[in-house]
Each structure stands twice: as C-alpha cells, then as structure tokens.
Write an enzyme that holds these catalytic residues in place. Sequence first.
Site, short mmCIF file in Angstrom:
data_model
loop_
_atom_site.label_atom_id
_atom_site.label_comp_id
_atom_site.label_asym_id
_atom_site.label_seq_id
_atom_site.Cartn_x
_atom_site.Cartn_y
_atom_site.Cartn_z
N ASP A 12 -22.87 16.82 -1.62
CA ASP A 12 -22.93 15.77 -2.29
C ASP A 12 -23.23 14.04 -2.07
O ASP A 12 -21.95 13.94 -1.09
CB ASP A 12 -21.12 15.51 -3.34
CG ASP A 12 -21.24 14.00 -3.80
OD1 ASP A 12 -21.08 15.02 -5.58
OD2 ASP A 12 -22.15 13.33 -4.25
N ASP A 106 -28.25 15.44 -6.90
CA ASP A 106 -27.72 15.02 -5.71
C ASP A 106 -26.40 15.98 -4.98
O ASP A 106 -25.88 15.61 -4.38
CB ASP A 106 -26.71 13.79 -5.49
CG ASP A 106 -25.58 13.30 -5.58
OD1 ASP A 106 -24.67 13.82 -7.25
OD2 ASP A 106 -24.59 12.44 -5.62
N GLU A 107 -26.47 16.85 -5.84
CA GLU A 107 -24.77 17.68 -5.40
C GLU A 107 -25.17 18.91 -5.57
O GLU A 107 -26.01 19.38 -6.82
CB GLU A 107 -24.05 17.65 -6.62
CG GLU A 107 -22.27 18.44 -6.45
CD GLU A 107 -21.84 17.95 -7.73
OE1 GLU A 107 -20.81 17.86 -7.70
OE2 GLU A 107 -22.35 16.98 -9.08
N1 DCP Z 1 -24.36 8.49 -12.03
C1 DCP Z 1 -24.64 8.17 -13.75
N2 DCP Z 1 -23.65 7.93 -14.46
C2 DCP Z 1 -22.22 8.82 -14.47
C3 DCP Z 1 -22.14 8.89 -12.76
C4 DCP Z 1 -23.40 9.74 -12.19
O1 DCP Z 1 -25.65 7.50 -13.64
N3 DCP Z 1 -21.38 8.33 -14.81
C5 DCP Z 1 -25.84 8.60 -11.19
C6 DCP Z 1 -25.71 8.38 -10.07
C7 DCP Z 1 -25.26 8.64 -8.97
C8 DCP Z 1 -25.37 10.07 -9.39
O2 DCP Z 1 -25.76 10.55 -10.42
O3 DCP Z 1 -25.44 8.03 -7.60
C9 DCP Z 1 -24.47 10.76 -8.98
O4 DCP Z 1 -23.23 10.68 -9.21
P1 DCP Z 1 -21.77 10.86 -8.28
O5 DCP Z 1 -20.87 11.43 -8.83
O6 DCP Z 1 -22.08 11.91 -7.73
O7 DCP Z 1 -21.22 9.38 -7.38
P2 DCP Z 1 -22.05 8.63 -6.05
O8 DCP Z 1 -22.76 9.85 -5.23
O9 DCP Z 1 -22.65 6.99 -6.71
O10 DCP Z 1 -21.20 8.22 -5.37
P3 DCP Z 1 -20.09 9.67 -4.72
O11 DCP Z 1 -19.89 8.79 -3.46
O12 DCP Z 1 -18.71 9.12 -5.19
O13 DCP Z 1 -20.73 11.22 -4.04
MG MG Z 2 -22.48 11.70 -5.09
#
Ligand code: DCP
Ligand code: MG
Length: 360
Positions: A12, A106-107
């Site tokens: 992730d 991203d995952e």
């Molecule tokens: N995303 C979004 N709305 C959300 C959750 C996520 O648009 N409610 C998008 C933005 C994030 C991406 O999806 O960058 C990936 O989601 P993640 O939950 O993996 O969150 P992040 O990668 O941003 O942070 P982390 O470091 O906690 O994984």
């Molecule tokens: Mg993420």
Amino acid sequence: MDGSPRKIIHIDMDAFYASVEQRDDPALRGQPIAVGGGGPRGVVATASYEARKFGVKSAMPGARARRLCPGLIFVPPRFEVYRAASAQIRDIFARFTDVIQPLSLDEAYLDVTCNKPGIASATQVAEEIRRLIRAETGLTASAGVSYNKLIAKLASDQNKPDGLCVVRPHEGAAFIAAMPVRRIHGVGPVTARRMQALGIETGADLRARDLRFLAAHFGSAAEYYYRAARGLDDRPVHERLCRKSISVEDTFFDDLIAESALLEEIERIAASLWTRIDKAQAWGRTVVLKVKFADFQIITRSKSFATPVRSPDLLTQAGRDLLRAQLPLRMGARLLGLGVHNLEGDDDAGEQGEQLALLL
Ligand code: DCP
Ligand code: MG
C-alpha cells in the site's frame, strides 16, 4: 491445508495522492497538504503525513480540515498522474508474480509463494519491491508480509509510512487478538457497531464467542469471522474481477420514517458512496436506490444518465430525487442503499460528463 503456508504480500502506497504531489512540486515537501477540493463543498481525498498530525484525513470535508490545520495547502487532484504511478508499481509487481490482485490504484495483494526470481524469503521479495518502487517512482510504499490476505493487509498498515511488517504463521492469532474488530477486512461500520453492542471490541473478544453465537447474530458471515478471529483466511489472491457496480447501504437501529431523517441519511450515504467511487476511479451511468422496509420488503429504483455520474453533487441529487419519489414511505425503512451501475472503464476518466441528458 497442505502444511506449507502461502506467502502473501499486501503493498500500500503511503499517502498516495499527496506523496505524488509532494514529489512533483518541491514547494509542497514537508508541508501539510490535502489533495481534494478546498471549496465549501470539497472533500479531502488524502492528506500528507504532515497534515495528518493535525487530524486531517481522507473523506473529511475541506472546511473542517482547514479548521483543524489553518496552514493546510489544498492541491487539486491529477488522476492521470496517479494512474501512471499505479501502472508503474503494477509493472514492478509483475516482475515477481502473476498472482496479483489490485484493490485500488495504490494497493494490491501478491501471492509470492512461487515467485519469478525464485526468492525463498517473502520478506526479501517485499523489501525488493519497496526498493524498486522508490527507485522507479520516487514514492514510498509500505508492505505487510504474512500467510494470508487478512493478516497481510493489517500488517501493511502497522508500520506506515515506509514500513514493513512481517507476521509469521505462529504469530497470526496473537496479532488478530490485539486488533480492533473494525479493522478486520469484512467488518464494515454497521457490523462493527453491532459487534460493539455485543461487547466485541477486539479480535480476542471475537475469538471468545462460539460459532453458534456468531451465526445467531451475523448469519452467513459467522464462519468468516470465526476463522478470522483465529488468524485463518483461505481466500485466494486473484486477478481483479470485473466490477459491475459500487454501492453503499446502511441498516438503522430504529426504522426511519421522517422525511427529513430519510433525506439526511441518503445524503450521508451518497457522500460515502462518492468516496468509494472516487477511490475506485470507476464511474457509472445508473444510480440505484434501495429501500428495505420494516417488513423486509425490498424495492429498488434507478435513474440512468447518458454519461457517467462524475460529481458528488449530481450523485446526491439523483439519490435524493429517487428517494423523494417514494415519499411518504408506506412504512418505516430499516435500510437505505445507493449504488452506481453501468460502470465504464478508466480510459476516459479525465473527461467531465457535464452533459447529463436524462434517459429514464
Ligand atoms: N482516497 C480517496 N478517498 C478516500 C480514501 C482514499 O480519494 N476516502 C484516495 C486518495 C489516497 C488513495 O486513494 O491517496 C489511496 O488510499 P489509502 O487509503 O491507501 O490512503 P493513502 O495512500 O493516501 O494513505 P496511507 O499512507 O494511509 O495508505
Ligand atoms: Mg495508501
């Protein structure tokens, strides 16, 4: 089980959209930033780790985020750049295995039990993948390494950002015991609340209930929870199934009948659905309302547009209109749901579907 555990990695990316923005604009590095709308109706898609210290997080209204963090810098999203980074990381995964299940841009889960370079240690594979991601994209990823998907996903979150967490087979049960149940894959907010009402807060609490008790309260999901509480999960890593729809629904403790409460609820559901749509980057042309009445009768009503619904306002409006057409309800509703169907591919995702000729 044949005795030899699988080797599963969950990767992730860290603060994905925000990290891409900080990578591409040095002025944003080290700053609290939020990707998403900063306007009165905007929502935070994600926040940089600097902003998270203030409590800013995904799905939070922009106005609230600004209040928590006055110096917050809002950056509009650039989905085509995120998609390109996503393609790069998937290319890296494919050098190690073909058994890849992406969950979002991203995952992904990877089964590296048998991997292409023939590396015996899954931990080493994960470290190599993280190294390549950093070298080729300039971004950091966190990884969870374990013997099933359930634990690998929890593990990747454990040492974020830029972290690695390995949970070996003999450690799995203890790892789950300490987890709040809401973090277990498959326990949504509604189930988490129901579990809490039954005194089940952690994996250990869940494990203390027998299968009969779980079946009485959670029906067909009971066995999954029973096994999850013991660190067991047989779900295979598979290629992404072609998604047909995205939906969100909520069951209420008390049946809802008041129009204002129903409309308020559908707006909340629409906001949460939009978050999922946005995250999956999958837009649909048909909005579907589902109502389950107190007597368990279910109705669905839909509305189709000529082009995919690409704005949260339009989605909310469609949900409200579909619900209004049913008011006053003939009896209380125990569940409301909203979904989008007729999804398109990601291909022309940048284009804004403003011409919304109503078809139906
Ligand atoms: N995303 C979004 N709305 C959300 C959750 C996520 O648009 N409610 C998008 C933005 C994030 C991406 O999806 O960058 C990936 O989601 P993640 O939950 O993996 O969150 P992040 O990668 O941003 O942070 P982390 O470091 O906690 O994984
Ligand atoms: Mg993420």
